[in-house]
Design a protein around this motif. Sequence first.
Motif, mmCIF file in Angstrom:
data_model
loop_
_atom_site.group_PDB
_atom_site.id
_atom_site.type_symbol
_atom_site.label_atom_id
_atom_site.label_comp_id
_atom_site.label_asym_id
_atom_site.label_seq_id
_atom_site.Cartn_x
_atom_site.Cartn_y
_atom_site.Cartn_z
ATOM 1 N N ASP A 12 46.524 22.962 35.269
ATOM 2 C CA ASP A 12 46.514 24.249 36.120
ATOM 3 C C ASP A 12 46.377 23.985 37.686
ATOM 4 O O ASP A 12 47.267 24.732 38.254
ATOM 5 N N GLU A 16 49.683 25.093 39.862
ATOM 6 C CA GLU A 16 49.723 25.909 41.056
ATOM 7 C C GLU A 16 50.274 25.177 42.290
ATOM 8 O O GLU A 16 50.672 25.507 43.342
ATOM 9 N N GLU A 65 50.121 32.480 30.660
ATOM 10 C CA GLU A 65 49.630 33.902 30.856
ATOM 11 C C GLU A 65 48.621 34.000 31.730
ATOM 12 O O GLU A 65 47.914 35.034 32.116
ATOM 13 N N ASN A 66 47.704 32.883 31.946
ATOM 14 C CA ASN A 66 46.797 32.762 32.914
ATOM 15 C C ASN A 66 47.087 32.806 34.517
ATOM 16 O O ASN A 66 46.059 32.819 35.243
ATOM 17 N N PHE A 67 48.215 32.686 34.697
ATOM 18 C CA PHE A 67 48.785 32.855 36.137
ATOM 19 C C PHE A 67 49.259 34.331 36.587
ATOM 20 O O PHE A 67 49.766 35.085 35.812
ATOM 21 N N GLN A 68 48.980 34.635 37.915
ATOM 22 C CA GLN A 68 49.625 36.024 38.234
ATOM 23 C C GLN A 68 50.833 35.719 38.931
ATOM 24 O O GLN A 68 51.228 34.559 39.239
ATOM 25 N N PRO A 69 51.671 36.887 38.596
ATOM 26 C CA PRO A 69 52.974 37.027 39.339
ATOM 27 C C PRO A 69 52.772 36.534 40.929
ATOM 28 O O PRO A 69 51.809 36.726 41.370
ATOM 29 N N TYR A 71 53.513 33.192 40.250
ATOM 30 C CA TYR A 71 53.265 31.840 39.680
ATOM 31 C C TYR A 71 53.506 31.966 38.215
ATOM 32 O O TYR A 71 54.214 30.916 37.926
ATOM 33 N N ARG A 72 53.392 33.088 37.601
ATOM 34 C CA ARG A 72 53.457 33.243 36.066
ATOM 35 C C ARG A 72 54.899 32.689 35.893
ATOM 36 O O ARG A 72 55.168 31.927 34.972
ATOM 37 N N GLN A 73 55.771 33.502 36.332
ATOM 38 C CA GLN A 73 57.266 33.247 36.127
ATOM 39 C C GLN A 73 57.750 31.685 36.465
ATOM 40 O O GLN A 73 58.299 31.181 35.638
#
Length: 89
Positions: A12, A16, A65-69, A71-73
């Motif tokens: 993770d 990030e 799925e644990n990341f927010q847009p 970053y998720r994309q």
Amino acid sequence: MSDDPIFTAVLDSLLECLAFFELCDDETLHPDIAVQQLDDAASRLGALEPADRARLAAAIAARAENFQPPYRQFVEDAPEAFGLLDEDD
């Protein structure tokens, strides 16, 4: 996906950092530095053995799925962008 909390934390953190290099603006970080960091990561990750690349690609996909847009994309696209998928994938 690994159930190892250390592996998950390191993965993770790596994702990030790489997402930051990709998504930060030019005033925050010089684009040449960002590109160099991303290229270095792609070189190291792409050089892994095929089984290790597949394992890492699966672990990344499981974490997306644990990341927010946005970053998720980035995370969803990472296995292909960093050369972890075989041409047949």
